[in-house]
Motif scaffolding. Structure first.
Motif, PDB file in Angstrom:
ATOM      1  N   ALA A   1       4.360 -77.001 -14.473  1.00  0.00           N
ATOM      2  CA  ALA A   1       3.883 -77.911 -15.877  1.00  0.00           C
ATOM      3  C   ALA A   1       4.368 -79.338 -15.410  1.00  0.00           C
ATOM      4  O   ALA A   1       3.711 -80.072 -16.310  1.00  0.00           O
ATOM      5  CB  ALA A   1       4.924 -77.085 -17.035  1.00  0.00           C
ATOM      6  N   VAL A   2       5.291 -79.629 -14.693  1.00  0.00           N
ATOM      7  CA  VAL A   2       5.774 -81.035 -14.546  1.00  0.00           C
ATOM      8  C   VAL A   2       4.675 -81.955 -13.690  1.00  0.00           C
ATOM      9  O   VAL A   2       4.494 -82.910 -13.866  1.00  0.00           O
ATOM     10  CB  VAL A   2       7.314 -81.060 -14.066  1.00  0.00           C
ATOM     11  N   ARG A   3       4.324 -81.015 -12.640  1.00  0.00           N
ATOM     12  CA  ARG A   3       3.425 -81.640 -11.611  1.00  0.00           C
ATOM     13  C   ARG A   3       2.151 -81.990 -12.265  1.00  0.00           C
ATOM     14  O   ARG A   3       1.467 -81.487 -13.180  1.00  0.00           O
ATOM     15  CB  ARG A   3       3.259 -80.579 -10.617  1.00  0.00           C
ATOM     16  N   GLY A   4       1.823 -83.301 -12.075  1.00  0.00           N
ATOM     17  CA  GLY A   4       0.587 -83.997 -12.623  1.00  0.00           C
ATOM     18  C   GLY A   4       0.808 -84.800 -13.826  1.00  0.00           C
ATOM     19  O   GLY A   4      -0.098 -85.342 -14.409  1.00  0.00           O
ATOM     20  N   LEU A   5       2.038 -84.723 -14.605  1.00  0.00           N
ATOM     21  CA  LEU A   5       2.305 -85.330 -15.667  1.00  0.00           C
ATOM     22  C   LEU A   5       2.239 -86.978 -15.455  1.00  0.00           C
ATOM     23  O   LEU A   5       2.903 -87.093 -14.416  1.00  0.00           O
ATOM     24  CB  LEU A   5       3.662 -84.810 -16.502  1.00  0.00           C
ATOM     25  N   ARG A   6       2.210 -87.766 -16.233  1.00  0.00           N
ATOM     26  CA  ARG A   6       2.550 -89.067 -16.247  1.00  0.00           C
ATOM     27  C   ARG A   6       3.794 -89.651 -17.324  1.00  0.00           C
ATOM     28  O   ARG A   6       3.782 -88.697 -18.070  1.00  0.00           O
ATOM     29  CB  ARG A   6       1.336 -90.040 -16.653  1.00  0.00           C
ATOM     30  N   VAL A   7       4.299 -90.750 -16.928  1.00  0.00           N
ATOM     31  CA  VAL A   7       5.378 -91.061 -17.835  1.00  0.00           C
ATOM     32  C   VAL A   7       5.118 -90.820 -19.259  1.00  0.00           C
ATOM     33  O   VAL A   7       4.004 -91.486 -19.566  1.00  0.00           O
ATOM     34  CB  VAL A   7       6.126 -92.447 -17.318  1.00  0.00           C
ATOM     35  N   GLY A   8       5.635 -90.468 -20.307  1.00  0.00           N
ATOM     36  CA  GLY A   8       5.364 -90.392 -21.726  1.00  0.00           C
ATOM     37  C   GLY A   8       4.491 -89.171 -21.960  1.00  0.00           C
ATOM     38  O   GLY A   8       4.146 -89.017 -23.027  1.00  0.00           O
ATOM     39  N   ASP A   9       4.024 -88.396 -21.024  1.00  0.00           N
ATOM     40  CA  ASP A   9       3.081 -87.236 -21.451  1.00  0.00           C
ATOM     41  C   ASP A   9       3.884 -86.426 -22.262  1.00  0.00           C
ATOM     42  O   ASP A   9       5.121 -85.862 -22.020  1.00  0.00           O
ATOM     43  CB  ASP A   9       2.604 -86.667 -20.134  1.00  0.00           C
ATOM     44  N   LYS A  10       3.470 -85.417 -23.171  1.00  0.00           N
ATOM     45  CA  LYS A  10       4.161 -84.349 -23.605  1.00  0.00           C
ATOM     46  C   LYS A  10       2.913 -83.055 -23.501  1.00  0.00           C
ATOM     47  O   LYS A  10       1.865 -83.399 -23.890  1.00  0.00           O
ATOM     48  CB  LYS A  10       4.176 -84.589 -25.274  1.00  0.00           C
ATOM     49  N   VAL A  11       3.725 -82.121 -23.277  1.00  0.00           N
ATOM     50  CA  VAL A  11       3.059 -80.786 -22.949  1.00  0.00           C
ATOM     51  C   VAL A  11       3.700 -79.535 -23.614  1.00  0.00           C
ATOM     52  O   VAL A  11       4.891 -79.751 -23.653  1.00  0.00           O
ATOM     53  CB  VAL A  11       2.642 -80.314 -21.622  1.00  0.00           C
ATOM     54  N   SER A  12       2.965 -78.504 -23.906  1.00  0.00           N
ATOM     55  CA  SER A  12       3.595 -77.358 -24.443  1.00  0.00           C
ATOM     56  C   SER A  12       3.152 -76.249 -23.491  1.00  0.00           C
ATOM     57  O   SER A  12       1.747 -76.262 -23.433  1.00  0.00           O
ATOM     58  CB  SER A  12       3.237 -77.187 -25.825  1.00  0.00           C
ATOM     59  N   VAL A  13       3.936 -75.390 -22.995  1.00  0.00           N
ATOM     60  CA  VAL A  13       3.375 -74.560 -21.832  1.00  0.00           C
ATOM     61  C   VAL A  13       3.913 -73.109 -22.483  1.00  0.00           C
ATOM     62  O   VAL A  13       5.142 -73.029 -22.542  1.00  0.00           O
ATOM     63  CB  VAL A  13       3.968 -74.989 -20.544  1.00  0.00           C
ATOM     64  N   LYS A  14       3.177 -72.120 -22.262  1.00  0.00           N
ATOM     65  CA  LYS A  14       3.617 -70.825 -22.431  1.00  0.00           C
ATOM     66  C   LYS A  14       3.821 -70.012 -20.958  1.00  0.00           C
ATOM     67  O   LYS A  14       2.578 -69.920 -20.302  1.00  0.00           O
ATOM     68  CB  LYS A  14       2.925 -69.835 -23.181  1.00  0.00           C
ATOM     69  N   LEU A  15       4.927 -69.806 -20.443  1.00  0.00           N
ATOM     70  CA  LEU A  15       5.009 -69.264 -19.289  1.00  0.00           C
ATOM     71  C   LEU A  15       5.155 -67.827 -19.143  1.00  0.00           C
ATOM     72  O   LEU A  15       5.697 -66.995 -19.933  1.00  0.00           O
ATOM     73  CB  LEU A  15       6.316 -69.725 -18.430  1.00  0.00           C
ATOM     74  N   PRO A  16       4.181 -67.259 -18.021  1.00  0.00           N
ATOM     75  CA  PRO A  16       4.043 -65.681 -18.091  1.00  0.00           C
ATOM     76  C   PRO A  16       5.381 -65.255 -17.236  1.00  0.00           C
ATOM     77  O   PRO A  16       6.233 -66.181 -16.635  1.00  0.00           O
ATOM     78  CB  PRO A  16       2.955 -65.359 -17.323  1.00  0.00           C
ATOM     79  N   PRO A  17       5.778 -64.214 -17.569  1.00  0.00           N
ATOM     80  CA  PRO A  17       7.167 -63.659 -17.042  1.00  0.00           C
ATOM     81  C   PRO A  17       7.343 -64.030 -15.437  1.00  0.00           C
ATOM     82  O   PRO A  17       8.279 -64.610 -14.935  1.00  0.00           O
ATOM     83  CB  PRO A  17       7.327 -62.265 -17.393  1.00  0.00           C
ATOM     84  N   GLU A  18       6.392 -63.680 -14.556  1.00  0.00           N
ATOM     85  CA  GLU A  18       6.372 -64.036 -13.287  1.00  0.00           C
ATOM     86  C   GLU A  18       6.411 -65.305 -12.778  1.00  0.00           C
ATOM     87  O   GLU A  18       6.875 -65.712 -11.698  1.00  0.00           O
ATOM     88  CB  GLU A  18       4.892 -63.357 -12.635  1.00  0.00           C
ATOM     89  N   LYS A  19       6.217 -66.349 -13.636  1.00  0.00           N
ATOM     90  CA  LYS A  19       6.236 -67.738 -13.467  1.00  0.00           C
ATOM     91  C   LYS A  19       7.517 -68.399 -14.077  1.00  0.00           C
ATOM     92  O   LYS A  19       7.721 -69.535 -13.911  1.00  0.00           O
ATOM     93  CB  LYS A  19       5.137 -68.690 -13.990  1.00  0.00           C
ATOM     94  N   ALA A  20       8.549 -67.497 -14.753  1.00  0.00           N
ATOM     95  CA  ALA A  20       9.640 -67.782 -15.494  1.00  0.00           C
ATOM     96  C   ALA A  20      10.801 -67.140 -14.795  1.00  0.00           C
ATOM     97  O   ALA A  20      11.156 -67.336 -13.554  1.00  0.00           O
ATOM     98  CB  ALA A  20       9.495 -67.638 -16.857  1.00  0.00           C
ATOM     99  N   TYR A  21      11.368 -66.281 -15.532  1.00  0.00           N
ATOM    100  CA  TYR A  21      12.505 -65.426 -15.184  1.00  0.00           C
ATOM    101  C   TYR A  21      12.190 -64.089 -14.522  1.00  0.00           C
ATOM    102  O   TYR A  21      13.324 -63.229 -14.128  1.00  0.00           O
ATOM    103  CB  TYR A  21      13.618 -65.439 -16.040  1.00  0.00           C
ATOM    104  N   GLY A  22      10.757 -63.688 -14.630  1.00  0.00           N
ATOM    105  CA  GLY A  22      10.326 -62.253 -14.095  1.00  0.00           C
ATOM    106  C   GLY A  22      10.392 -61.447 -15.315  1.00  0.00           C
ATOM    107  O   GLY A  22      10.777 -61.639 -16.568  1.00  0.00           O
TER     108      GLY A  22
END
Length: 112
Positions: free
Chosen positions: A48-69
């Protein structure tokens, strides 16, 4: 500069709030320092951080396999009552661990 995007190896500072499906906040930080691609955070956060620029705001919903399992009964642990802080009740959401290696946990039972 504003036009440069975060890429692997970059050291960045981000502000974030991690919430669960029910909206409960399990973690937040106003100035979290990380190195993109270093593996110090869950892969979905890094992506989610990769590709952001200074000041960008994003909202991301992570699937379990990309988070804590995904939930696994094998990951259930029992902690002696004397090691549990006073006032903790069934359903409590806590962070277990220290530093960057903390994981959210839910108290599923309290046995006397």
């Amino acid at each position: 500069s504003r036009s440069r995007t975060a890429a692997g190896g970059d050291e960045v500072v981000v502000r974030y709030r991690g919430t669960l499906e029910d909206g409960a906040v399990f973690d937040q930080n106003e100035a979290f320092e990380m190195k993109v691609g270093a593996g110090d955070v869950v892969s979905g956060f890094d992506d989610a951080v990769r590709g952001l620029r200074v000041g960008d705001k994003v909202s991301v919903k992570l699937p379990p396999e990309k988070a804590y399992g995904v939930r696994s009964e094998e990951m259930t642990i029992t902690i002696p009552a004397k090691q549990v802080p006073d006032g903790v009740q069934k359903g409590a959401r806590l962070m277990l661990g220290s530093g960057a290696r903390q994981i959210p946990v839910v108290v599923t039972a309290i046995n006397e």
